[in-house]
Design a protein around this motif. Structure first.
Motif, mmCIF file in Angstrom:
data_model
loop_
_atom_site.group_PDB
_atom_site.id
_atom_site.type_symbol
_atom_site.label_atom_id
_atom_site.label_comp_id
_atom_site.label_asym_id
_atom_site.label_seq_id
_atom_site.Cartn_x
_atom_site.Cartn_y
_atom_site.Cartn_z
ATOM 1 N N GLY A 166 39.534 36.408 47.427
ATOM 2 C CA GLY A 166 39.343 37.713 46.809
ATOM 3 C C GLY A 166 40.205 38.778 47.449
ATOM 4 O O GLY A 166 40.224 38.922 48.670
ATOM 5 N N THR A 174 37.855 32.382 45.929
ATOM 6 C CA THR A 174 37.585 32.623 44.511
ATOM 7 C C THR A 174 37.001 31.391 43.828
ATOM 8 O O THR A 174 36.044 31.493 43.047
ATOM 9 C CB THR A 174 38.869 33.073 43.800
ATOM 10 N N ASN A 321 35.327 39.766 40.498
ATOM 11 C CA ASN A 321 36.573 39.764 41.262
ATOM 12 C C ASN A 321 37.304 41.065 40.996
ATOM 13 O O ASN A 321 37.054 41.729 39.989
ATOM 14 C CB ASN A 321 37.467 38.584 40.867
ATOM 15 N N THR A 325 43.025 40.056 42.285
ATOM 16 C CA THR A 325 42.631 38.650 42.271
ATOM 17 C C THR A 325 42.889 38.045 40.899
ATOM 18 O O THR A 325 43.502 36.976 40.765
ATOM 19 C CB THR A 325 41.141 38.507 42.630
#
Length: 597
Positions: A166, A174, A321, A325
């Motif tokens: 992230g 992620t 997110n 990202t």
């Protein structure tokens, strides 16, 4: 087919410097010369080199015109677009080739040559308000591949293998976040985008939204497929009107093309996105506070667990997110996990975008591989500290981060290394400070921000940050004691351990890092009643150097309170009891005869 394409920056920075008027004048002049069928004017996002805006690039020559004014437009049209002669006086000097009508490639200039643009790949390259231009640079191919060739688990596996973490601050993997949400069964799931960029000096996410909004939409749809969600929300601050406008245009275009909505790519996958505007509360950058705000409630953090992957927005499994990202996701799908993982360091893969600001020659956006050193960013890409001053420190991570001293300039920048030296990546703000900066005052500046932005829900943050600020005010006003320094550290550690959310837990970081690396400045404020940088007004006085003063009287004539006395051609004197320390005398003196001590 146009013979020339004129790209003009339409980001917030350049727009504030009249780039819209430049575009208007361009179109008028081009029409007046009968060049409408030959020259195309394109409004783009940010090129990155904000210090030189407004920026215009003319292709195919690649002429990079900087600090363009509306009055420069007729000359550019007449000389360059009509007669083919590049206007050298307006070029970014690093691109100038002497005695030639050609220019150097931007990739061979110090600001750009060490960059590797992944998240920013389309910013300054395409018209962000035209979905066809995004599609022309492989836009939505990743979504098509995912929906027609991959299972949800395949998508999660690729993101996990890539090592993408992230980019919003904490650096959580992620793929793991997506996996947790995918494993939780529910009748509804959500994908959220944190575009509530609140750090002072940070503008990375805003620039991506303004320059490449479809990249975020495509990535959110891919995330929705991976976890089984059908609805996405982008939480963007209302202070970003250009980003909001372009996001809405992009959403409308994607719906029109069938890339959002029902049966995307003629599959059973349904996914749509809506915008939610934030009112500028810094705490809403925290994921649970952001979700609470989307729900229409006051933006306050919630205790965790349960984590959002289990119980997030409207009590359903949710992933969140940030913009940067998501901006990496489509490229990872198209080019593969190994491609992304080949960049960066062992535990921090890929690139990172930094908003470079402060006491630096070239302010702007830079995207470099993880592991690039601070020295490379400041001295080689940023052009170094201007006006003969020396580098003192860099603040990363905004109010949640810390200060990196000159002694740590060669540490590779990644998530773990920054934490090890008392700072953090944060969203990517990087503020450069020189020898005129007081580190105690810097700590106070960030505490003032967090005090204002605390939601007040938990006592450690609501009360503790105020006590910290009171002590810092006491020290910078010349009334501090050595015991106050000890009390600062004790209170900082209490806040880190007991605050409810990351705002309070990280608020002490600027204080702790400056205490660690610049403790001597705190001690000078307390024991000597002196600010070594000359920045704290209460501890600073202005003096006239007798051997340099020419007696021109300019300082006395510009002093608003009559604190300077003397006769013509004789050294003058400042009465420190009357002086209000406005600095007008120093600013007007032509002989460098006035100093701060």
């Amino acid at each position: 087919m146009y013979r020339s394409n004129v790209l003009v920056c339409g980001g917030t920075g350049c727009t504030s410097s009249n780039s819209e008027l430049i575009i208007q004048r361009l179109k008028e002049e081009i029409a007046a010369k009968g060049l409408e069928q030959e020259v195309n004017v394109i409004r783009t996002g940010c090129f990155g080199l904000c210090a030189l805006g407004p920026i215009m690039i003319v292709y195919p020559e690649g002429a990079f015109y900087s600090m363009v004014k509306p009055d420069d437009v007729p000359e550019i049209v007449e000389e360059h677009l009509l007669k083919g002669r590049i206007v050298k006086r307006l070029l970014y000097q690093e691109t100038v080739v002497e005695n030639s009508n050609s220019v150097k490639s931007l990739n061979h200039t110090p600001f750009y040559e060490k960059q590797h643009r992944v998240a920013l790949r389309n910013c300054g390259v395409i018209n962000p308000e035209d979905i066809d231009e995004y599609i022309a640079v492989d836009g939505y191919q990743a979504l098509g591949k995912v929906l027609t060739e991959m299972t949800p688990q395949d998508v999660i596996d690729v993101i996990t293998k890539s090592g993408l973490r992230g980019r919003g601050g904490a650096g959580f993997p992620t793929g793991r976040k997506w996996l947790f949400a995918a494993q939780n069964q529910a009748d509804q799931k959500y994908v959220c985008c944190n575009a509530d960029e609140g750090d002072p000096g940070a503008f990375m996410d805003r620039s991506i939204l303004e320059g490449d909004p479809h990249a975020v939409l495509e990535a959110m749809a891919i995330a929705g497929y991976a976890i089984g969600a059908s609805q996405g929300y982008i939480y963007v601050r209302a202070e970003y009107p250009i980003a909001v406008k372009r996001l809405q245009i992009a959403i409308d275009q994607a719906r029109e093309y069938g890339l959002l909505g029902k049966h995307i790519f003629d599959t059973d996958f349904n996914f749509d996105i809506e915008l939610r505007l934030g009112a500028g509360a810094f705490v809403c950058g925290e994921e649970t506070a952001l979700m609470t705000s989307i729900e229409g409630k006051r933006g306050e953090p919630r205790p965790r667990p349960p984590f959002p992957a289990l119980k997030g927005l409207f009590g359903k499994p949710t992933i969140l997110n940030n913009v940067e990202t998501y901006a990496n996701v489509a490229q990872i799908i198209l080019k593969g996990a190994d491609w992304f993982a080949s960049m960066g360091t062992e535990k921090s893969k890929g690139t990172k975008v930094f908003a470079l600001g402060g006491k630096i020659k070239h302010t702007g956006l830079v995207e470099v591989p993880m592991g690039t050193t601070l020295r490379e960013i400041v001295e080689e890409i940023g052009g170094g500290v201007p006006d003969g001053h020396t580098f003192k420190a860099a603040q990363t991570g905004g109010p949640s981060g810390g200060c990196i001293p000159a002694s740590q300039m060669d540490v590779p920048i990644d998530y773990d290394n920054l934490i090890a030296i008392g700072s953090m990546m944060g969203s990517g703000g990087l503020i450069v400070m020189d020898d005129t900066t007081c580190m105690v005052d810097i700590a106070k500046f960030f505490l003032e921000f967090t005090v204002d932005e605390s939601c007040g829900k938990c006592t450690p943050c609501r009360v503790g940050t105020r006590r910290l600020l009171e002590i810092l005010n006491k020290i910078t006003s010349g009334n501090g004691t050595l015991e106050d320094i000890d009390r600062l550290e004790e209170l900082c550690n209490y806040l880190k351990e007991n605050s409810l959310c990351a705002l309070g837990q990280t608020a002490p970081n600027p204080v702790l890092s400056t205490l660690h690396y610049f403790r001597d400045e705190y001690i000078a404020h307390v024991t000597e009643k002196r600010c070594p940088a000359g920045a704290c007004k209460a501890l600073t006085n202005y003096y006239i150097l007798e051997d340099k003063c020419k007696g021109c009287t300019l300082c006395a004539r510009n002093c608003p309170v009559g604190a300077i006395s003397g006769t013509v051609k004789k050294p003058h004197v400042i009465d420190t009891s009357k002086c209000i320390k406005c600095g007008a005398c120093m600013e007007k003196c032509k002989f460098n005869a006035i100093v701060k001590r």
